[in-house]
Scaffold this motif. Sequence first.
Motif, PDB file in Angstrom:
ATOM      1  N   PRO A  55       0.711 -12.593 -11.903  1.00 54.74           N
ATOM      2  CA  PRO A  55       2.141 -12.285 -11.785  1.00 54.74           C
ATOM      3  C   PRO A  55       2.870 -12.524 -13.090  1.00 54.74           C
ATOM      4  O   PRO A  55       2.420 -13.260 -13.967  1.00 54.74           O
ATOM      5  CB  PRO A  55       2.623 -13.256 -10.692  1.00 54.74           C
ATOM      6  CG  PRO A  55       1.629 -14.371 -10.713  1.00 54.74           C
ATOM      7  CD  PRO A  55       0.323 -13.761 -11.102  1.00 54.74           C
ATOM      8  N   VAL A  56       4.022 -11.885 -13.214  1.00 56.93           N
ATOM      9  CA  VAL A  56       4.831 -12.021 -14.426  1.00 56.93           C
ATOM     10  C   VAL A  56       5.396 -13.437 -14.494  1.00 56.93           C
ATOM     11  O   VAL A  56       5.957 -13.938 -13.508  1.00 56.93           O
ATOM     12  CB  VAL A  56       5.977 -10.998 -14.419  1.00 56.93           C
ATOM     13  CG1 VAL A  56       6.846 -11.160 -15.669  1.00 56.93           C
ATOM     14  CG2 VAL A  56       5.411  -9.595 -14.337  1.00 56.93           C
ATOM     15  N   PRO A  57       5.244 -14.147 -15.620  1.00 56.59           N
ATOM     16  CA  PRO A  57       5.797 -15.504 -15.725  1.00 56.59           C
ATOM     17  C   PRO A  57       7.300 -15.492 -15.503  1.00 56.59           C
ATOM     18  O   PRO A  57       8.009 -14.608 -15.980  1.00 56.59           O
ATOM     19  CB  PRO A  57       5.433 -15.923 -17.151  1.00 56.59           C
ATOM     20  CG  PRO A  57       4.272 -15.049 -17.529  1.00 56.59           C
ATOM     21  CD  PRO A  57       4.501 -13.746 -16.826  1.00 56.59           C
ATOM     22  N   GLY A  58       7.779 -16.484 -14.775  1.00 59.55           N
ATOM     23  CA  GLY A  58       9.205 -16.591 -14.501  1.00 59.55           C
ATOM     24  C   GLY A  58       9.677 -15.760 -13.340  1.00 59.55           C
ATOM     25  O   GLY A  58      10.870 -15.750 -13.031  1.00 59.55           O
TER      26      GLY A  58
ATOM     27  N   ALA B  41     -11.078  -0.640   2.364  1.00 56.90           N
ATOM     28  CA  ALA B  41     -10.790   0.782   2.149  1.00 56.90           C
ATOM     29  C   ALA B  41      -9.333   0.987   1.748  1.00 56.90           C
ATOM     30  O   ALA B  41      -9.031   1.810   0.853  1.00 56.90           O
ATOM     31  CB  ALA B  41     -11.115   1.564   3.417  1.00 56.90           C
ATOM     32  N   ALA B  42      -8.414   0.257   2.370  1.00 61.66           N
ATOM     33  CA  ALA B  42      -7.008   0.396   2.011  1.00 61.66           C
ATOM     34  C   ALA B  42      -6.755  -0.065   0.590  1.00 61.66           C
ATOM     35  O   ALA B  42      -5.964   0.542  -0.150  1.00 61.66           O
ATOM     36  CB  ALA B  42      -6.148  -0.400   2.990  1.00 61.66           C
ATOM     37  N   ALA B  43      -7.414  -1.163   0.181  1.00 59.25           N
ATOM     38  CA  ALA B  43      -7.242  -1.635  -1.196  1.00 59.25           C
ATOM     39  C   ALA B  43      -7.803  -0.631  -2.194  1.00 59.25           C
ATOM     40  O   ALA B  43      -7.227  -0.430  -3.278  1.00 59.25           O
ATOM     41  CB  ALA B  43      -7.915  -3.000  -1.361  1.00 59.25           C
TER      42      ALA B  43
ATOM     43  N   LEU C 190      -6.042  -9.587  -1.132  1.00 55.66           N
ATOM     44  CA  LEU C 190      -6.129  -8.211  -1.629  1.00 55.66           C
ATOM     45  C   LEU C 190      -4.752  -7.638  -1.927  1.00 55.66           C
ATOM     46  O   LEU C 190      -4.575  -6.904  -2.912  1.00 55.66           O
ATOM     47  CB  LEU C 190      -6.853  -7.336  -0.591  1.00 55.66           C
ATOM     48  CG  LEU C 190      -8.343  -7.624  -0.377  1.00 55.66           C
ATOM     49  CD1 LEU C 190      -8.905  -6.728   0.715  1.00 55.66           C
ATOM     50  CD2 LEU C 190      -9.121  -7.445  -1.678  1.00 55.66           C
ATOM     51  N   THR C 191      -3.776  -7.969  -1.082  1.00 51.73           N
ATOM     52  CA  THR C 191      -2.414  -7.499  -1.339  1.00 51.73           C
ATOM     53  C   THR C 191      -1.885  -8.049  -2.661  1.00 51.73           C
ATOM     54  O   THR C 191      -1.276  -7.311  -3.456  1.00 51.73           O
ATOM     55  CB  THR C 191      -1.490  -7.926  -0.188  1.00 51.73           C
ATOM     56  OG1 THR C 191      -1.979  -7.391   1.034  1.00 51.73           O
ATOM     57  CG2 THR C 191      -0.072  -7.431  -0.430  1.00 51.73           C
ATOM     58  N   ASN C 192      -2.108  -9.335  -2.922  1.00 50.69           N
ATOM     59  CA  ASN C 192      -1.664  -9.924  -4.181  1.00 50.69           C
ATOM     60  C   ASN C 192      -2.380  -9.304  -5.372  1.00 50.69           C
ATOM     61  O   ASN C 192      -1.779  -9.115  -6.446  1.00 50.69           O
ATOM     62  CB  ASN C 192      -1.898 -11.434  -4.155  1.00 50.69           C
ATOM     63  CG  ASN C 192      -0.949 -12.153  -3.207  1.00 50.69           C
ATOM     64  OD1 ASN C 192       0.085 -11.611  -2.834  1.00 50.69           O
ATOM     65  ND2 ASN C 192      -1.311 -13.358  -2.804  1.00 50.69           N
ATOM     66  N   ALA C 193      -3.673  -8.994  -5.189  1.00 50.80           N
ATOM     67  CA  ALA C 193      -4.412  -8.374  -6.291  1.00 50.80           C
ATOM     68  C   ALA C 193      -3.858  -6.985  -6.598  1.00 50.80           C
ATOM     69  O   ALA C 193      -3.679  -6.614  -7.769  1.00 50.80           O
ATOM     70  CB  ALA C 193      -5.903  -8.304  -5.943  1.00 50.80           C
ATOM     71  N   VAL C 194      -3.597  -6.190  -5.568  1.00 51.18           N
ATOM     72  CA  VAL C 194      -3.048  -4.846  -5.791  1.00 51.18           C
ATOM     73  C   VAL C 194      -1.659  -4.932  -6.412  1.00 51.18           C
ATOM     74  O   VAL C 194      -1.295  -4.121  -7.283  1.00 51.18           O
ATOM     75  CB  VAL C 194      -3.018  -4.078  -4.455  1.00 51.18           C
ATOM     76  CG1 VAL C 194      -2.255  -2.768  -4.607  1.00 51.18           C
ATOM     77  CG2 VAL C 194      -4.432  -3.806  -3.966  1.00 51.18           C
ATOM     78  N   ARG C 195      -0.866  -5.922  -5.991  1.00 51.99           N
ATOM     79  CA  ARG C 195       0.512  -6.014  -6.452  1.00 51.99           C
ATOM     80  C   ARG C 195       0.624  -6.607  -7.851  1.00 51.99           C
ATOM     81  O   ARG C 195       1.450  -6.148  -8.667  1.00 51.99           O
ATOM     82  CB  ARG C 195       1.317  -6.864  -5.464  1.00 51.99           C
ATOM     83  CG  ARG C 195       2.791  -6.993  -5.843  1.00 51.99           C
ATOM     84  CD  ARG C 195       3.485  -8.004  -4.930  1.00 51.99           C
ATOM     85  NE  ARG C 195       3.417  -7.588  -3.527  1.00 51.99           N
ATOM     86  CZ  ARG C 195       3.851  -8.344  -2.517  1.00 51.99           C
ATOM     87  NH1 ARG C 195       4.362  -9.544  -2.763  1.00 51.99           N
ATOM     88  NH2 ARG C 195       3.764  -7.908  -1.279  1.00 51.99           N
TER      89      ARG C 195
ATOM     90  N   LEU D 261       0.826  -1.215   0.000  1.00 46.47           N
ATOM     91  CA  LEU D 261       0.000   0.000   0.000  1.00 46.47           C
ATOM     92  C   LEU D 261       0.858   1.263   0.000  1.00 46.47           C
ATOM     93  O   LEU D 261       0.565   2.235  -0.706  1.00 46.47           O
ATOM     94  CB  LEU D 261      -0.922  -0.008   1.223  1.00 46.47           C
ATOM     95  CG  LEU D 261      -1.979  -1.109   1.272  1.00 46.47           C
ATOM     96  CD1 LEU D 261      -2.836  -0.952   2.509  1.00 46.47           C
ATOM     97  CD2 LEU D 261      -2.849  -1.080   0.012  1.00 46.47           C
ATOM     98  N   ILE D 262       1.915   1.252   0.794  1.00 47.65           N
ATOM     99  CA  ILE D 262       2.802   2.423   0.825  1.00 47.65           C
ATOM    100  C   ILE D 262       3.437   2.646  -0.541  1.00 47.65           C
ATOM    101  O   ILE D 262       3.577   3.782  -1.012  1.00 47.65           O
ATOM    102  CB  ILE D 262       3.869   2.240   1.921  1.00 47.65           C
ATOM    103  CG1 ILE D 262       3.222   2.308   3.302  1.00 47.65           C
ATOM    104  CG2 ILE D 262       4.963   3.286   1.805  1.00 47.65           C
ATOM    105  CD1 ILE D 262       4.162   1.992   4.439  1.00 47.65           C
ATOM    106  N   GLY D 263       3.835   1.544  -1.196  1.00 46.74           N
ATOM    107  CA  GLY D 263       4.435   1.682  -2.522  1.00 46.74           C
ATOM    108  C   GLY D 263       3.466   2.265  -3.521  1.00 46.74           C
ATOM    109  O   GLY D 263       3.835   3.146  -4.330  1.00 46.74           O
TER     110      GLY D 263
END
Length: 430
Positions: free
Chosen positions: A381-384, A311-313, A346-351, A239-241
């Motif tokens: 996620p990006v493959p590899g 809310a954070a997401a 949710l973190t994985n979805a945002v990232r 979230l900070i990023g």
Amino acid sequence: MTRSSPGALPSWKGAFRPDVPEDDTVQETTRPRLGERIMAAVNRDPRTAPHGTRNDALLAAVLAVAAVCVALFTDEARRPDALGWTLLLAAHVPIVWRRRRPLLVLAALVAVIVPYHGLEYNHLAATPVAYVALYTVAVTGRPLRTVLTGATVLAVSTSVMLTVSTHQAVELLRTSGWIIAMLFCGIDVRYYRQYVSSIVERAVRAERTREEEARRRVAEERLRVARDLHDLLAHSITLIGVQTSVAAHVLAADPERLDRETVAKALDDIAGTCRTARGELRTTLEVLREHGPQDTRGPLPGLDSLPDLVAAARLAGARVEQDLRIRADPPPAVGAAAYRIVQEALTNAVRHAGPEPAVRLRLYDEPGALRVSVTDDGTGPVPGGTPGFGLVGMRERARSVGGTLDAGPRPDGGFEVTAALPLAVGEGTV
């Protein structure tokens, strides 16, 4: 330092002295008292006793001296001659090896004593050594073998006495109760030693089990703290990023027309995320403080904190649609597991789901289970790339309360996480 004998509990009297400062050296224990040494000798298997041969040699010498005294001062009419003294003293020699070969020692003893009694020498003088050999057979062998050995010895002795005198044979049968008593004394001592050995073994096993349980609990607690730190830091840093990227984009897009309100809001969101993360971090690490109680864990996060995650997401750019239909109040362990699963999803979805992903969060209860579903329409996620521990942690969360979790790409794109958590569980470690 004194060394405890097998089968006997060690004595720790005098092992600690308050007036002597503790250091890294081993403290010297006091010598066990006479009663403790006697009980240790009684409880110990004679075949495993230290210095067994030396002790048996001393025993044989004592028995030989006693036999000589008995032969000299009782029944002078049957005092042994040279042959009798030779047979009497030779009967005590096999006692030196009575612990190693009790049956062979008894057989050698019978082979020497039978002619001794057959020549009508002093019968009482050879009795103690015979009783010692019978006791050794009884205390080191199985009861059936002991009974058969005793019956064989009694039959052989009676047969020899019958060839000498019927009266002597009847007298032997009349006094055979001492032989039976000696055999059963050995059997009782053998059972007593087995009982003591089983108690010691159970105590050692219980101590080992307690140590293993303590190590298991420590490992589980370390894993729990590691999972909490991973979920907390990954969520907060993500979230900070994102919020930092928003502020940087606003600053770099049009420096002349700076949107101060947007930058201030992004920085304020970053500060709020840091405060929340700091509070959760303090609560998570409280269990590691040595001065605190053993069960200090702070309040577990629950389902009432899910709106804050949503809310954070949304502040991080995700379009979250929530559907919460929970009628029953789940146990704290289940609520904490559901919270952490949703937080990581949710973190994985945002990232990983790309810019402004559409995320759908569903929580509903059914008979005996709480269902959790988080889906997104991102690219994944990006493959590899380097795999993380998010999915592993979510599965461990579900298993910690007896539930299951499935995660993987959807056929129409995006990613889906579904979990089934039981409601009928106690408050456990999450």
